[in-house]
Design a protein around this motif. Structure first.
Motif, PDB file in Angstrom:
ATOM      1  N   CYS A 175      21.178   3.411 -20.813  1.00  0.00           N
ATOM      2  CA  CYS A 175      21.036   3.367 -19.362  1.00  0.00           C
ATOM      3  C   CYS A 175      20.924   4.802 -18.836  1.00  0.00           C
ATOM      4  O   CYS A 175      21.798   5.628 -19.096  1.00  0.00           O
ATOM      5  CB  CYS A 175      22.221   2.656 -18.734  1.00  0.00           C
ATOM      6  N   LYS A 176      19.863   5.076 -18.082  1.00  0.00           N
ATOM      7  CA  LYS A 176      19.626   6.435 -17.602  1.00  0.00           C
ATOM      8  C   LYS A 176      19.476   6.491 -16.086  1.00  0.00           C
ATOM      9  O   LYS A 176      18.837   7.399 -15.550  1.00  0.00           O
ATOM     10  CB  LYS A 176      18.379   7.012 -18.276  1.00  0.00           C
ATOM     11  N   THR A 177      20.085   5.537 -15.394  1.00  0.00           N
ATOM     12  CA  THR A 177      20.076   5.579 -13.936  1.00  0.00           C
ATOM     13  C   THR A 177      20.928   6.763 -13.476  1.00  0.00           C
ATOM     14  O   THR A 177      21.750   7.284 -14.234  1.00  0.00           O
ATOM     15  CB  THR A 177      20.635   4.277 -13.351  1.00  0.00           C
ATOM     16  N   PRO A 178      20.770   7.206 -12.220  1.00  0.00           N
ATOM     17  CA  PRO A 178      21.580   8.329 -11.730  1.00  0.00           C
ATOM     18  C   PRO A 178      23.079   8.105 -11.894  1.00  0.00           C
ATOM     19  O   PRO A 178      23.821   9.033 -12.225  1.00  0.00           O
ATOM     20  CB  PRO A 178      21.179   8.428 -10.259  1.00  0.00           C
ATOM     21  N   VAL A 229      30.495   2.320 -14.543  1.00  0.00           N
ATOM     22  CA  VAL A 229      31.540   1.722 -15.369  1.00  0.00           C
ATOM     23  C   VAL A 229      30.977   1.286 -16.720  1.00  0.00           C
ATOM     24  O   VAL A 229      31.611   1.452 -17.762  1.00  0.00           O
ATOM     25  CB  VAL A 229      32.191   0.535 -14.638  1.00  0.00           C
ATOM     26  N   GLY A 230      29.769   0.729 -16.710  1.00  0.00           N
ATOM     27  CA  GLY A 230      29.155   0.269 -17.952  1.00  0.00           C
ATOM     28  C   GLY A 230      28.970   1.393 -18.947  1.00  0.00           C
ATOM     29  O   GLY A 230      29.268   1.240 -20.136  1.00  0.00           O
ATOM     30  N   TRP A 231      28.487   2.552 -18.474  1.00  0.00           N
ATOM     31  CA  TRP A 231      28.239   3.655 -19.412  1.00  0.00           C
ATOM     32  C   TRP A 231      29.548   4.158 -20.013  1.00  0.00           C
ATOM     33  O   TRP A 231      29.591   4.537 -21.191  1.00  0.00           O
ATOM     34  CB  TRP A 231      27.519   4.812 -18.711  1.00  0.00           C
ATOM     35  N   GLN A 266      25.220   2.893 -23.447  1.00  0.00           N
ATOM     36  CA  GLN A 266      24.919   4.184 -24.060  1.00  0.00           C
ATOM     37  C   GLN A 266      23.820   4.076 -25.109  1.00  0.00           C
ATOM     38  O   GLN A 266      23.501   5.041 -25.790  1.00  0.00           O
ATOM     39  CB  GLN A 266      26.177   4.757 -24.706  1.00  0.00           C
ATOM     40  N   GLY A 267      23.241   2.884 -25.245  1.00  0.00           N
ATOM     41  CA  GLY A 267      22.171   2.688 -26.222  1.00  0.00           C
ATOM     42  C   GLY A 267      22.673   2.493 -27.629  1.00  0.00           C
ATOM     43  O   GLY A 267      21.985   2.845 -28.590  1.00  0.00           O
ATOM     44  N   VAL A 268      23.886   1.924 -27.775  1.00  0.00           N
ATOM     45  CA  VAL A 268      24.478   1.699 -29.090  1.00  0.00           C
ATOM     46  C   VAL A 268      24.848   0.228 -29.211  1.00  0.00           C
ATOM     47  O   VAL A 268      25.520  -0.323 -28.332  1.00  0.00           O
ATOM     48  CB  VAL A 268      25.737   2.565 -29.289  1.00  0.00           C
TER      49      VAL A 268
END
Length: 256
Positions: free
Chosen positions: A101-104, A193-195, A202-204
């Protein structure tokens, strides 16, 4: 491809290859095999027949590749960034990728964890420096330091290391929620919160969807948000459609 030359079966042409300078990795896809050499040591090599691969899981966060075969799962870590999709299409089996996830809001979470973690490590380093000064410092301190036994120094070092570890964990798992997360709402809070709490943001990929969650983190979320936020599910992106279930007990994972 010098390190893989002796592993390529006679008569098989190389259809795709890559080399990662950072991890000293070489990887190639031939007509019938995927072959790789990973790490600094030449003994870290592997080979899998394309016909044995049921599907491929890619992790954008760790640049990792998981080859799900009938008898095992081969994990190739720290693969060359930007080459994951190319590799999947070269293998030609069903493939999916876990995107970071790469949102701000997610970027904000990553930065705050980094900042707070670095600050906590600084406190930990200061404690070690203080111990070293106590033992090796000025005249008066040196006299006291001389009285310390090696066991005393070892015990003090272990205590400071443990304290430093807990300081880092407390800072990373609690302060982002208390300082920043509580000011966010809606999708911004979800991504923040998700990250922090869910490796999939985190892409894992996580095994069987189980998410490791610290009690400190849960306490901080309840204090910051009134409850633990429901961030929902995060699914991988399908690159090549197919069946992503082995329908058997999870086989052993062989890392490379």
């Amino acid at each position: 491809m010098a390190r893989l030359d002796d592993m390529i079966p006679p008569g098989e042409a190389i259809r795709w290859e890559a080399f990662s300078k950072g991890s000293q990795m070489e990887i190639a896809v031939t007509d019938r095999h995927i072959i790789w050499a990973d790490g600094i040591f030449k003994r870290d090599k592997g080979k899998a027949a394309l016909a044995d691969i049921r599907f491929v899981d890619l992790e954008e966060g760790g640049n990792s590749v998981n080859l799900h075969c009938d008898g095992a799962i081969y994990r190739i870590e720290e693969f060359e960034p930007g080459k994951l999709e190319e590799l999947a299409r070269a293998i030609g089996r069903p493939a999916r990728i876990w995107r970071e996830c790469k949102t701000p809001a997610a970027v904000l979470a990553r930065r705050w964890r980094q900042y707070l973690g670095a600050g906590a490590v600084g406190l930990y380093a200061a404690g070690l420096f203080g111990l070293a000064f106590l033992v090796l410092g000025g005249d008066e301190l040196t006299k006291f330091g001389d009285a310390l036994t090696k066991l005393d120094v070892a015990i003090a070092t272990v205590v400071i290391c443990l304290a430093g570890y807990f300081i880092v964990e407390i800072a990373k798992n609690t302060l982002p929620h208390m300082l920043i997360g509580r000011t966010l709402t809606g999708e911004k809070r979800r991504d923040f919160v998700g990250w922090i709490t869910d490796p999939r943001w985190q892409g894992v990929k996580t095994d069987d969807g189980r998410l490791p969650r610290s009690r400190l983190g849960e306490w901080a979320m309840r204090k910051a948000y009134g409850e633990i936020p429901d961030i929902g599910e995060r699914e991988p992106e399908i690159l090549i459609p197919g069946n992503f279930s082995l329908n058997v007990a999870t086989p052993p994972i062989t890392p490379f």
